[in-house]
Design a protein around this motif. Structure first.
Motif, PDB file in Angstrom:
ATOM      1  N   MET A   1      33.035  11.774  22.878  1.00 53.88           N
ATOM      2  CA  MET A   1      34.347  11.703  22.231  1.00 53.88           C
ATOM      3  C   MET A   1      34.686  13.021  21.539  1.00 53.88           C
ATOM      4  O   MET A   1      35.825  13.490  21.592  1.00 53.88           O
ATOM      5  N   ARG A   2      33.686  13.667  20.906  1.00 52.26           N
ATOM      6  CA  ARG A   2      33.927  14.973  20.286  1.00 52.26           C
ATOM      7  C   ARG A   2      34.248  16.016  21.345  1.00 52.26           C
ATOM      8  O   ARG A   2      35.127  16.862  21.150  1.00 52.26           O
ATOM      9  N   ALA A   3      33.558  15.952  22.478  1.00 55.02           N
ATOM     10  CA  ALA A   3      33.827  16.896  23.562  1.00 55.02           C
ATOM     11  C   ALA A   3      35.234  16.697  24.115  1.00 55.02           C
ATOM     12  O   ALA A   3      35.937  17.671  24.421  1.00 55.02           O
ATOM     13  N   LEU A   4      35.661  15.467  24.242  1.00 49.89           N
ATOM     14  CA  LEU A   4      37.029  15.203  24.706  1.00 49.89           C
ATOM     15  C   LEU A   4      38.057  15.693  23.692  1.00 49.89           C
ATOM     16  O   LEU A   4      39.136  16.160  24.081  1.00 49.89           O
ATOM     17  N   ASP A   5      37.733  15.612  22.403  1.00 51.70           N
ATOM     18  CA  ASP A   5      38.634  16.142  21.374  1.00 51.70           C
ATOM     19  C   ASP A   5      38.777  17.659  21.492  1.00 51.70           C
ATOM     20  O   ASP A   5      39.867  18.195  21.303  1.00 51.70           O
ATOM     21  N   VAL A   6      37.676  18.348  21.790  1.00 52.23           N
ATOM     22  CA  VAL A   6      37.735  19.803  21.964  1.00 52.23           C
ATOM     23  C   VAL A   6      38.657  20.148  23.124  1.00 52.23           C
ATOM     24  O   VAL A   6      39.455  21.086  23.051  1.00 52.23           O
ATOM     25  N   LEU A   7      38.574  19.360  24.200  1.00 49.20           N
ATOM     26  CA  LEU A   7      39.431  19.598  25.365  1.00 49.20           C
ATOM     27  C   LEU A   7      40.810  18.966  25.214  1.00 49.20           C
ATOM     28  O   LEU A   7      41.645  19.102  26.104  1.00 49.20           O
ATOM     29  N   GLU A   8      41.030  18.267  24.094  1.00 50.31           N
ATOM     30  CA  GLU A   8      42.298  17.592  23.801  1.00 50.31           C
ATOM     31  C   GLU A   8      42.696  16.616  24.906  1.00 50.31           C
ATOM     32  O   GLU A   8      43.822  16.611  25.395  1.00 50.31           O
ATOM     33  N   LEU A   9      41.727  15.780  25.292  1.00 48.20           N
ATOM     34  CA  LEU A   9      41.948  14.767  26.322  1.00 48.20           C
ATOM     35  C   LEU A   9      41.780  13.374  25.721  1.00 48.20           C
ATOM     36  O   LEU A   9      41.134  13.202  24.694  1.00 48.20           O
ATOM     37  N   GLU A  10      42.356  12.382  26.382  1.00 48.89           N
ATOM     38  CA  GLU A  10      42.240  10.996  25.958  1.00 48.89           C
ATOM     39  C   GLU A  10      40.862  10.442  26.324  1.00 48.89           C
ATOM     40  O   GLU A  10      40.178  10.985  27.185  1.00 48.89           O
ATOM     41  N   ALA A  11      40.481   9.328  25.702  1.00 51.27           N
ATOM     42  CA  ALA A  11      39.165   8.731  25.928  1.00 51.27           C
ATOM     43  C   ALA A  11      38.989   8.213  27.354  1.00 51.27           C
ATOM     44  O   ALA A  11      37.879   8.129  27.854  1.00 51.27           O
ATOM     45  N   ASP A  12      40.086   7.873  28.031  1.00 49.41           N
ATOM     46  CA  ASP A  12      39.973   7.318  29.381  1.00 49.41           C
ATOM     47  C   ASP A  12      40.173   8.369  30.476  1.00 49.41           C
ATOM     48  O   ASP A  12      40.379   8.017  31.638  1.00 49.41           O
ATOM     49  N   ALA A  13      40.060   9.655  30.135  1.00 52.33           N
ATOM     50  CA  ALA A  13      40.231  10.720  31.129  1.00 52.33           C
ATOM     51  C   ALA A  13      39.108  10.655  32.163  1.00 52.33           C
ATOM     52  O   ALA A  13      37.945  10.485  31.816  1.00 52.33           O
ATOM     53  N   ASP A  14      39.471  10.807  33.441  1.00 52.06           N
ATOM     54  CA  ASP A  14      38.444  10.827  34.485  1.00 52.06           C
ATOM     55  C   ASP A  14      37.850  12.235  34.587  1.00 52.06           C
ATOM     56  O   ASP A  14      38.355  13.185  33.993  1.00 52.06           O
ATOM     57  N   PHE A  15      36.768  12.364  35.357  1.00 48.57           N
ATOM     58  CA  PHE A  15      36.055  13.633  35.384  1.00 48.57           C
ATOM     59  C   PHE A  15      36.871  14.747  36.039  1.00 48.57           C
ATOM     60  O   PHE A  15      36.742  15.907  35.659  1.00 48.57           O
ATOM     61  N   GLN A  16      37.721  14.417  36.994  1.00 53.07           N
ATOM     62  CA  GLN A  16      38.559  15.446  37.618  1.00 53.07           C
ATOM     63  C   GLN A  16      39.523  16.057  36.592  1.00 53.07           C
ATOM     64  O   GLN A  16      39.735  17.264  36.568  1.00 53.07           O
ATOM     65  N   ALA A  17      40.102  15.243  35.730  1.00 52.91           N
ATOM     66  CA  ALA A  17      40.996  15.746  34.680  1.00 52.91           C
ATOM     67  C   ALA A  17      40.218  16.598  33.678  1.00 52.91           C
ATOM     68  O   ALA A  17      40.721  17.626  33.202  1.00 52.91           O
ATOM     69  N   ILE A  18      38.992  16.184  33.382  1.00 51.19           N
ATOM     70  CA  ILE A  18      38.140  16.961  32.470  1.00 51.19           C
ATOM     71  C   ILE A  18      37.871  18.333  33.064  1.00 51.19           C
ATOM     72  O   ILE A  18      38.002  19.363  32.392  1.00 51.19           O
ATOM     73  N   LYS A  19      37.499  18.360  34.338  1.00 50.97           N
ATOM     74  CA  LYS A  19      37.192  19.615  35.009  1.00 50.97           C
ATOM     75  C   LYS A  19      38.416  20.535  35.051  1.00 50.97           C
ATOM     76  O   LYS A  19      38.320  21.735  34.771  1.00 50.97           O
ATOM     77  N   ARG A  20      39.583  19.956  35.367  1.00 53.26           N
ATOM     78  CA  ARG A  20      40.825  20.742  35.421  1.00 53.26           C
ATOM     79  C   ARG A  20      41.149  21.376  34.069  1.00 53.26           C
ATOM     80  O   ARG A  20      41.464  22.554  33.971  1.00 53.26           O
ATOM     81  N   GLU A  21      41.062  20.557  33.014  1.00 53.16           N
ATOM     82  CA  GLU A  21      41.392  21.033  31.668  1.00 53.16           C
ATOM     83  C   GLU A  21      40.399  22.091  31.208  1.00 53.16           C
ATOM     84  O   GLU A  21      40.788  23.089  30.600  1.00 53.16           O
ATOM     85  N   TYR A  22      39.117  21.873  31.496  1.00 50.69           N
ATOM     86  CA  TYR A  22      38.101  22.857  31.116  1.00 50.69           C
ATOM     87  C   TYR A  22      38.377  24.200  31.787  1.00 50.69           C
ATOM     88  O   TYR A  22      38.362  25.239  31.133  1.00 50.69           O
ATOM     89  N   ARG A  23      38.633  24.191  33.082  1.00 49.02           N
ATOM     90  CA  ARG A  23      38.873  25.446  33.803  1.00 49.02           C
ATOM     91  C   ARG A  23      40.123  26.161  33.302  1.00 49.02           C
ATOM     92  O   ARG A  23      40.135  27.377  33.144  1.00 49.02           O
ATOM     93  N   ALA A  24      41.180  25.409  33.055  1.00 45.74           N
ATOM     94  CA  ALA A  24      42.427  26.025  32.576  1.00 45.74           C
ATOM     95  C   ALA A  24      42.224  26.673  31.210  1.00 45.74           C
ATOM     96  O   ALA A  24      42.693  27.805  30.979  1.00 45.74           O
ATOM     97  N   ARG A  25      41.530  25.991  30.315  1.00 42.72           N
ATOM     98  CA  ARG A  25      41.314  26.541  28.972  1.00 42.72           C
ATOM     99  C   ARG A  25      40.297  27.679  28.991  1.00 42.72           C
ATOM    100  O   ARG A  25      40.443  28.649  28.247  1.00 42.72           O
ATOM    101  N   ALA A  26      39.255  27.556  29.820  1.00 41.99           N
ATOM    102  CA  ALA A  26      38.219  28.583  29.876  1.00 41.99           C
ATOM    103  C   ALA A  26      38.767  29.895  30.437  1.00 41.99           C
ATOM    104  O   ALA A  26      38.351  30.972  29.998  1.00 41.99           O
ATOM    105  N   LYS A  27      39.701  29.808  31.358  1.00 37.14           N
ATOM    106  CA  LYS A  27      40.296  31.026  31.922  1.00 37.14           C
ATOM    107  C   LYS A  27      41.043  31.828  30.857  1.00 37.14           C
ATOM    108  O   LYS A  27      41.089  33.049  30.914  1.00 37.14           O
ATOM    109  N   LYS A  28      41.624  31.143  29.888  1.00 32.44           N
ATOM    110  CA  LYS A  28      42.407  31.832  28.850  1.00 32.44           C
ATOM    111  C   LYS A  28      41.531  32.566  27.828  1.00 32.44           C
ATOM    112  O   LYS A  28      41.952  33.566  27.263  1.00 32.44           O
ATOM    113  N   VAL A  29      40.323  32.053  27.559  1.00 30.86           N
ATOM    114  CA  VAL A  29      39.476  32.629  26.509  1.00 30.86           C
ATOM    115  C   VAL A  29      38.159  33.184  27.036  1.00 30.86           C
ATOM    116  O   VAL A  29      37.242  33.459  26.254  1.00 30.86           O
ATOM    117  N   HIS A  30      38.026  33.364  28.342  1.00 31.05           N
ATOM    118  CA  HIS A  30      36.782  33.867  28.931  1.00 31.05           C
ATOM    119  C   HIS A  30      36.500  35.279  28.417  1.00 31.05           C
ATOM    120  O   HIS A  30      37.420  36.080  28.257  1.00 31.05           O
TER     121      HIS A  30
END
Length: 174
Positions: A110-139
């Motif tokens: 739940m804390r990890a989902l908060d960092v990615l600003e995702l809902e609790a019911d997010a599937d893994f594909q949405a998690i992966k998409r959000e992680y990549r989009a955010r990581a590209k901005k601050v890499h």
């Protein structure tokens, strides 16, 4: 003559349905008039108990340290025995309900989902998409020498690793 409808066995009424007054223990919190049915120890390793309503029991237990006053060896031994006793509950997790808000995600997830600003019911594909989009901005390659961006990238990376490991556990069990 008093009328009764419990003529032997089976009883035709519930055990608490009689007209006599039932004894109810009130919450031990000053000023609370709710039913006190949640026992809480008065001090560590003490048999004496407070009896709180659910709201005050949650408040009381919020900062409770179960291992307070024990040395490291005793705390480790007790933690191991408690874990062994409750192992059956962990094995039965897959029988739980599914979906958001069902307790299927750990506090770390739940804390990890908060960092990615995702809902609790997010599937893994949405998690992966959000992680990549955010990581590209601050890499670090995109923002070299920016300590704030590097720290944000580390948070994102750690959050993704926690969620990826949880997803792998679910696939392995399921």
């Amino acid at each position: 003559m008093a009328r009764s409808n419990d003529w032997g066995f089976p009883r035709w009424r519930g055990y608490e349905d009689s007209r006599e007054a039932a004894t109810v223990r009130l919450c031990d919190r000053h000023g609370c008039d709710e039913k006190g049915d949640c026992p809480a120890p008065k001090s560590p390793n003490s048999p004496d108990r407070w009896y709180f309503c659910q709201r005050h029991a949650a408040e009381y237990n919020k900062g409770w340290d179960y291992f307070q006053g024990l040395d490291k060896e005793e705390a480790a031994k007790r933690a191991k025995s408690e874990q062994a006793e409750s192992a059956g509950y962990a094995e039965a997790q897959h029988y739980g309900w599914s979906g958001s808000g069902d307790g299927s995600r750990s506090a770390d997830e739940m804390r990890a989902l908060d960092v990615l600003e995702l809902e609790a019911d997010a599937d893994f594909q949405a998690i992966k998409r959000e992680y990549r989009a955010r990581a590209k901005k601050v890499h670090p390659d995109v923002k070299p020498g920016d300590a704030e961006a590097a720290e944000e990238f580390q948070k994102l990376q750690l959050s993704y690793e926690v969620l990826k490991a949880a997803e792998e556990r679910r696939e392995w069990k399921g």
